[in-house]
Design a protein around this motif. Sequence first.
Motif, short mmCIF file in Angstrom:
data_model
loop_
_atom_site.label_atom_id
_atom_site.label_comp_id
_atom_site.label_asym_id
_atom_site.label_seq_id
_atom_site.Cartn_x
_atom_site.Cartn_y
_atom_site.Cartn_z
N GLY A 112 0.78 -1.23 0.00
CA GLY A 112 0.00 0.00 0.00
C GLY A 112 0.81 1.27 0.00
O GLY A 112 0.25 2.35 0.14
N VAL A 113 2.12 1.18 -0.17
CA VAL A 113 2.98 2.37 -0.19
C VAL A 113 3.51 2.60 -1.61
O VAL A 113 4.06 1.68 -2.22
CB VAL A 113 4.16 2.24 0.79
N ARG A 114 3.33 3.80 -2.08
CA ARG A 114 3.88 4.19 -3.38
C ARG A 114 4.90 5.29 -3.16
O ARG A 114 4.57 6.34 -2.60
CB ARG A 114 2.77 4.68 -4.31
N VAL A 115 6.13 5.07 -3.56
CA VAL A 115 7.20 6.05 -3.41
C VAL A 115 7.28 6.88 -4.68
O VAL A 115 7.51 6.34 -5.77
CB VAL A 115 8.55 5.37 -3.12
N HIS A 116 7.09 8.19 -4.54
CA HIS A 116 7.12 9.08 -5.70
C HIS A 116 8.52 9.60 -5.98
O HIS A 116 8.83 10.00 -7.10
CB HIS A 116 6.19 10.27 -5.48
N GLY A 117 9.36 9.65 -4.99
CA GLY A 117 10.70 10.19 -5.15
C GLY A 117 11.25 10.57 -3.80
O GLY A 117 10.70 10.20 -2.75
N THR A 118 12.35 11.30 -3.81
CA THR A 118 12.95 11.76 -2.57
C THR A 118 12.85 13.28 -2.48
O THR A 118 12.95 13.98 -3.48
CB THR A 118 14.43 11.34 -2.48
N ILE A 126 3.50 1.06 6.34
CA ILE A 126 4.86 1.57 6.51
C ILE A 126 5.78 0.47 7.02
O ILE A 126 6.91 0.30 6.55
CB ILE A 126 4.86 2.77 7.48
N ALA A 127 5.31 -0.32 7.99
CA ALA A 127 6.14 -1.40 8.53
C ALA A 127 6.48 -2.41 7.44
O ALA A 127 7.63 -2.87 7.33
CB ALA A 127 5.43 -2.07 9.69
N SER A 128 5.50 -2.78 6.62
CA SER A 128 5.74 -3.75 5.57
C SER A 128 6.71 -3.23 4.52
O SER A 128 7.64 -3.93 4.11
CB SER A 128 4.41 -4.14 4.91
N HIS A 129 6.52 -2.00 4.09
CA HIS A 129 7.33 -1.47 3.01
C HIS A 129 8.78 -1.24 3.44
O HIS A 129 9.70 -1.50 2.66
CB HIS A 129 6.74 -0.15 2.51
N TYR A 130 8.97 -0.77 4.67
CA TYR A 130 10.32 -0.40 5.11
C TYR A 130 10.96 -1.45 6.03
O TYR A 130 12.03 -1.22 6.58
CB TYR A 130 10.30 0.96 5.80
#
Length: 372
Positions: free
Chosen positions: A93-99, A227-231
């Motif tokens: 459920g986390v989508r990273v767009h960039g930094t 957040i826990a799953s993604h990181y």
Amino acid sequence: MSIGAWPTLALSIAVACAVFAVTVWSWPRLSGPGIRNILGRIGLQLAITLTMGVPLLLAVNSSYGFYASWGDLLALARDDRAGAGSAPAGRDGVRVHGTHSWRYLNSTDPAVIGRIDAVTVRGARSGISAPAYVYLPPEYLRASAADRRRFPVAVTLSGYPSTTRVLIDLFKYPQHALDGVRSGAMRPAVLVMLTPTVAPPRDTECVDVPKGPQTETFFADDLPAAIASHYGLTEDPRAWGVMGNSVGGYCALKLALRKPDSYRAAAGLSANYEAAEDPTTGNLFGGNAQYRRENDLLWRLKHVPQPPVSLLVASSLKGEHQYPDTVKFINSVTWPARVSSIILPTGGHNYETWGRETKPALQWLVSRLHTP
């Protein structure tokens, strides 16, 4: 110039004074009849109204931290979606767009100052999607997958109305975290930064609204799981804390009291102790009086068994309208819950006051978190 900088405010005052002087000088020359003079007087009145209002609005924004930049104000901030590219939302459920590009301690190197990811979190249970920033300290970036599960996680919330950027640019949460680690005042922690307004423009006060946005579910269940799953972090509630100012502070305290299986520590800066109900919130409780009482923190402390959580409240002896309720809150907390406080001699419901409270409150919060 930054929207919150003193030169910006000084320039707006200078422009307002200049327009006022021009109006005084020009008014007699436009006093006669005729469409030209009438339009001239209307133009001067509009100009003086607008230019006199800008310094006031800038001062209010500086105090309350509604917008951190002109891009936030104009909804044109796009830098966080550029550079690293966009990844599709994963099963977590986390989508990273960039930094997010930032500089601190004369460095932009993530190995020195850490990394800030710009993400969208999509709630599996609530159906809510919300933008957030995730600060990953340098120690996390160097850690193995197994060691990353030992990092505490602090969710930091802004007030209402506000934007997520204020948590970096005005509250300086990543900067305070980095300073705390470097000084030995706190251990490295992952920060999840977002606004409580996850169903904009409605102010849901972190309530699961009947037949409406399930905001409490998003913060209590969806956000930690995603957040826990993604990181690769732990979901153990003893390692998770939440803090915020104003509405964000109310949400933080309420989440710990109502959802101790998600958060075991919370800090509220200038927090309210019950949900507001006004045109920005709408009907939050569907007319259910008992549900309303359960979201009233002072009522809850007296009528519901208190969970084993650590709580911090911050207020001011002078300048804070909620100081009497803060005292009631402190006096109502009983074992196994625990309470600490930051009480300033003077302050107010504004960014200047929160700026004095944020750093010690963050250090307190992280010190209460325990990882497996």
